[in-house]
Design an enzyme around this catalytic site. Sequence first.
Site, short mmCIF file in Angstrom:
data_model
loop_
_atom_site.label_atom_id
_atom_site.label_comp_id
_atom_site.label_asym_id
_atom_site.label_seq_id
_atom_site.Cartn_x
_atom_site.Cartn_y
_atom_site.Cartn_z
N TYR A 71 1.00 -0.35 -0.12
CA TYR A 71 -0.28 0.39 -0.38
C TYR A 71 0.50 0.95 -0.21
O TYR A 71 2.19 1.07 0.17
CB TYR A 71 -1.24 0.17 0.89
N GLY A 172 -17.30 -2.61 -3.32
CA GLY A 172 -17.83 -1.88 -2.24
C GLY A 172 -18.69 -0.42 -2.88
O GLY A 172 -19.42 0.32 -2.36
N GLY A 264 -6.80 -1.07 -8.99
CA GLY A 264 -6.57 -1.35 -10.72
C GLY A 264 -6.23 -2.94 -10.03
O GLY A 264 -4.86 -3.75 -9.66
#
Length: 352
Positions: A71, A172, A264
């Site tokens: 991340y 979501g 992505g």
Amino acid sequence: MRFSVGSVFRAMSATVQARPRGLVYEKHGEPAQVLQLKDISLSELGASGVHVRMLAAPINPSDINMIQGLYAVLPDLPAVGGNEGVGRVEKTGIGVTSLKPGDLVIPADAGLGTWQTEAVFKEEKLLKMPPDIPLVSAATLSVNPCTAFRMLSDFETLKPGDSVIQNAANSGVGQAVIQIAAAKGIKTINVVRDRPNLQELVDRLKSLGADHVITEEALRKPEAKDLFQKIPKPLLALNGVGGKSATELLRHLQHKGTMVTYGGMSKQPVTIPVSALIFKDVKLRGFWMTQWKRDNAQNKEELDRMIADLCTLIRKGQLSAPACQEVPLADYQSALTAAMTPYISAKQILLL
């Protein structure tokens, strides 16, 4: 099964003397291998601290990526997993003015570590939730609905009757886009991957307000142009996949339209045809909810307004939480497995 605030509180009362526990990782790697459920120590409350007993927290793709070390922002190790959830205030420091014991709160920023039974957070890292918002909606509000809300608001001026095209429509974010757009009178073209239970998924997305649901394969066929005999070409495309899927969104975008990339999932780069830039003059943008929150950290009025607007939609029945599977914290391994399994649409919610 749905759970209520009262049922969670009663369950907590039986274990109120238990030591705080959390899902901790000391190194980056696959979550099932590096996460451990262990006792944790609480920080000192101090003047600006807020002691929160966590109630529920979902498992999102960003949580998995953070544990894997993939991340954009990574907490110092060892760290507790989880970026989203809802908790109840137990105690506050003497300098805390916006919160009091009994308030429900959600994270105002990423990286707090929500997969723990209780914690002490700084006041500015929390947002107060209205007490009438369903617990699952509150637990899943701060990431996906906020992302959907901002992308529909910040890049193009959309009016009723306009259309938006998106891939990852069953995610979501995708489900929130469908519902928020429907509440605003905006049409949605929702692209999903083909799967064995496709009709079931189509029916579920249409029950949320989706106008059109189409597979990636069908979107590539020449007949796809017939869709735009019924609705205008989209002014906005929302890309959470990348690769060929993103290229297809661009192909159907209106002249001078905008494609916003926020994910992505295919792990493939976004390839832009030269013709889209020259002859259609499309705009390519990126969006990251964490960065938006940090850019607006000093002035929380916009954040508070967005949360208030989303809560209004929830009260009106126009924005519901995604389909969820509630899992006790002790069974976190099964929740992780389900969260990382393709085609499982139910979001995993850890009961804390």
